[in-house]
Design an enzyme around this catalytic site. Structure first.
Site, short mmCIF file in Angstrom:
data_model
loop_
_atom_site.label_atom_id
_atom_site.label_comp_id
_atom_site.label_asym_id
_atom_site.label_seq_id
_atom_site.Cartn_x
_atom_site.Cartn_y
_atom_site.Cartn_z
N LYS A 1 61.05 50.16 38.54
CA LYS A 1 60.89 48.72 38.24
C LYS A 1 61.37 47.91 39.45
CE LYS A 1 61.89 44.48 36.51
NZ LYS A 1 62.62 43.40 37.19
N GLU B 1 61.76 35.98 39.25
CA GLU B 1 63.10 36.58 39.05
C GLU B 1 64.01 36.28 40.25
OE1 GLU B 1 63.07 40.76 38.09
OE2 GLU B 1 65.23 40.93 38.37
N HIS C 1 73.16 38.82 41.43
CA HIS C 1 72.22 38.35 40.42
C HIS C 1 72.76 37.11 39.71
CE1 HIS C 1 68.55 40.00 38.78
NE2 HIS C 1 68.81 41.15 39.39
N ASP D 1 45.41 42.20 41.80
CA ASP D 1 45.57 42.62 40.41
C ASP D 1 46.79 43.53 40.31
OD1 ASP D 1 45.40 43.73 37.88
OD2 ASP D 1 43.22 43.91 37.92
P1 NAD Z 1 34.53 42.02 43.87
O1 NAD Z 1 33.39 42.67 43.19
O2 NAD Z 1 34.79 40.59 43.58
O3 NAD Z 1 34.39 42.23 45.44
C1 NAD Z 1 34.03 43.44 45.99
C2 NAD Z 1 32.67 43.34 46.66
O4 NAD Z 1 32.76 42.52 47.82
C3 NAD Z 1 32.18 44.68 47.18
O5 NAD Z 1 31.54 45.40 46.15
C4 NAD Z 1 31.23 44.27 48.28
O6 NAD Z 1 29.92 44.06 47.78
C5 NAD Z 1 31.76 42.93 48.75
N1 NAD Z 1 32.40 42.98 50.07
C6 NAD Z 1 32.28 42.03 51.05
N2 NAD Z 1 33.01 42.34 52.13
C7 NAD Z 1 33.62 43.51 51.87
C8 NAD Z 1 34.51 44.35 52.61
N3 NAD Z 1 34.94 44.03 53.84
N4 NAD Z 1 34.98 45.47 52.02
C9 NAD Z 1 34.58 45.81 50.78
N5 NAD Z 1 33.72 45.07 50.04
C10 NAD Z 1 33.24 43.92 50.57
O7 NAD Z 1 35.93 42.74 43.58
P2 NAD Z 1 36.41 44.23 43.42
O8 NAD Z 1 37.41 44.47 44.50
O9 NAD Z 1 35.28 45.22 43.30
O10 NAD Z 1 37.15 44.16 42.03
C11 NAD Z 1 38.42 43.55 41.93
C12 NAD Z 1 38.47 42.71 40.66
O11 NAD Z 1 38.17 43.52 39.52
C13 NAD Z 1 39.86 42.17 40.42
O12 NAD Z 1 39.74 40.80 40.09
C14 NAD Z 1 40.35 42.96 39.19
O13 NAD Z 1 41.26 42.20 38.45
C15 NAD Z 1 39.08 43.20 38.46
N6 NAD Z 1 39.00 44.31 37.51
C16 NAD Z 1 39.97 45.27 37.39
C17 NAD Z 1 39.83 46.29 36.49
C18 NAD Z 1 40.89 47.36 36.42
O14 NAD Z 1 41.73 47.44 37.31
N7 NAD Z 1 40.90 48.24 35.41
C19 NAD Z 1 38.69 46.37 35.70
C20 NAD Z 1 37.70 45.39 35.84
C21 NAD Z 1 37.85 44.36 36.77
#
Ligand code: NAD
Length: 402
Positions: free
Chosen positions: A270, A86, A384, A286
């Site tokens: 927004k 945008e 805009h 996300d």
């Molecule tokens: P992920 O599982 O890819 O990474 C998280 C993992 O990284 C942790 O569980 C841990 O084991 C590891 N890790 C390594 N270094 C770390 C640190 N310094 N701090 C914390 N963890 C560390 O990702 P996530 O963050 O658990 O999930 C994010 C993803 O899930 C996004 O891609 C999102 O789009 C997706 N998602 C979102 C939804 C929703 O929002 N409703 C639902 C399902 C999936």
């Protein structure tokens, strides 16, 4: 070079060519890292990397990767990457960040990065099941913890369990929902907490003789909030044909409109999400998750409210405050897989997820300030439409090429 020693105040930034801006961002990044910027000119993502991200890939969809100058967040000078389609959002953020410097920039704090996993539980005797869960909290927390040892190594893990009884319209209890609170450190945390929720199933069913239903995080991340503040001398708000007092009074009045009317609050929010989402996209986060959380939080009091409000203090200070959930990560998801997302984190020098949360909040607040300042004076269309003209020229050019 220490990023905090440099000033992000870059007058005339918008007048440079993309190539010169790129070179200056390379200088900002320091020795060795500047070359990473070259990848942005080729779209920033290879097909191989794209296929690691999602399914059924047939190509790459490009979006502009911009950099907003002028930001100071918690005393740190920052160039902020923004990815958005945008027109005028990046310019507005940069302009408001310039004004915010008169008040020392944005002060932003973030709570501990705590996410909530919901586990739904059906049982014949819900009150008994609630007591059984509460009595076994310590054991359930250790089962959840065991499912993500990496998270524990980084200082995170499950913190507590809360049990809620969900009732129907007649006030009758239908099922329980366990809220597992988890510190996710530098992750957005969806996958981490979903795994923990699933790990609890056999133990929960054994303890309560009940049946587990859904187990997934809530995006209403109300345990993971950011609070941003800015205090501006009213004198900094003057515009071409408007005196400063008129502009600040207009901003306060526009803020009040949003407080009193959900239709206005929706558009007000927004505008905030214009800035927040652009930072989230640039860093591979996300943004749908943050959007869902933001709007649910805005409606949590029973009516839809503005996430950011403005008021006058002693007639010479304009004070703004923004408060919203901000579930963002710097590890996991696309944040490390997408090279441009890694680059965006490097440009900001972000080392913790909470730092990114604070910056995204500051940018959202900047976009809100810019929008209200324009709406309270000359209106939003002038700036805009000037930028939309450029898009129209582009369409005309592309038709000529075809
Ligand atoms: P992920 O599982 O890819 O990474 C998280 C993992 O990284 C942790 O569980 C841990 O084991 C590891 N890790 C390594 N270094 C770390 C640190 N310094 N701090 C914390 N963890 C560390 O990702 P996530 O963050 O658990 O999930 C994010 C993803 O899930 C996004 O891609 C999102 O789009 C997706 N998602 C979102 C939804 C929703 O929002 N409703 C639902 C399902 C999936």
């Amino acid at each position: 070079m220490n990023i905090s020693l440099k000033s992000s105040r870059l007058p005339g930034w918008h007048r440079h060519s993309a190539a010169i801006r790129g070179r200056k961002v390379s200088d900002w990044l320091g020795a060795g890292k500047g070359t990473q910027l070259d990848s942005l000119w080729a779209g920033g993502l290879s097909i191989r990397a794209a296929e690691r991200l999602v399914e059924n890939v047939v190509g790459i969809f490009g979006l502009p990767f911009s950099v907003a100058p002028n930001f100071i967040v918690n005393g740190r000078e920052l160039l902020v990457p923004m990815v958005i389609e945008e027109p005028s959002v990046v310019a507005a953020a940069a302009n408001a960040a310039r004004i915010a410097r008169f008040g020392g920039g944005f002060q932003v704090s973030a709570s501990e990065p705590v996410m909530i996993c919901q586990v739904q539980l059906f049982a014949n005797d819900l009150e008994k099941a609630r007591i059984q869960v509460e009595e076994n909290e310590a054991e359930l927390l250790s089962v959840a913890a065991a499912s993500d040892k990496t998270l524990l190594r980084f200082g995170g893990g499950p913190l507590s369990l809360e049990v809620r009884t969900i009732t129907n319209d007649q006030g009758q209890a239908e099922f329980l929902v366990l809220h597992l609170h988890v510190c996710v450190v530098d992750a957005m945390g969806a996958n981490s907490v979903n795994s923990m929720g699933e790990a609890l199933v056999p133990h929960l069913e054994k303890i309560t003789a009940g049946k587990v239903g859904l187990r997934i995080l809530t995006n209403l991340a109300d345990q993971r909030l950011v609070t941003a503040r800015v205090s501006l001398p009213v004198s900094s708000l003057a515009m071409r044909d408007y005196v400063a007092e008129e502009v600040s009074a207009g901003i306060v009045s526009a803020s009040r409109f949003a407080e009193l009317d959900p239709y206005r609050a929706t558009t007000h929010n927004k505008g905030i999400m214009n800035g927040v989402d652009a930072v989230l996209l640039a860093t591979g986060n996300d943004w749908r998750a943050v959007e869902a959380g933001a709007h649910a939080f805005a409606a949590q009091a029973g009516t839809y409210r503005p996430l950011c409000t403005w008021e006058l203090d002693r007639q010479d200070l304009l004070r703004g405050q923004l408060r919203m959930p901000m579930a963002v990560g710097i590890v996991g998801g696309a944040t490390q897989v997408h090279p441009s997302a890694r680059l965006a984190l490097d440009i900001m020098g972000v080392k913790k997820a909470n730092e990114l949360a604070c910056i995204a909040a500051a940018v959202g607040m900047a976009n809100n300030l810019a929008a209200l300042r324009a709406l309270a004076t000359e209106g939003i269309q002038k700036g805009h439409m000037r930028l939309h003209e450029r898009s129209r020229d582009l369409i005309a050019d592309s038709k000529k090429i075809d």
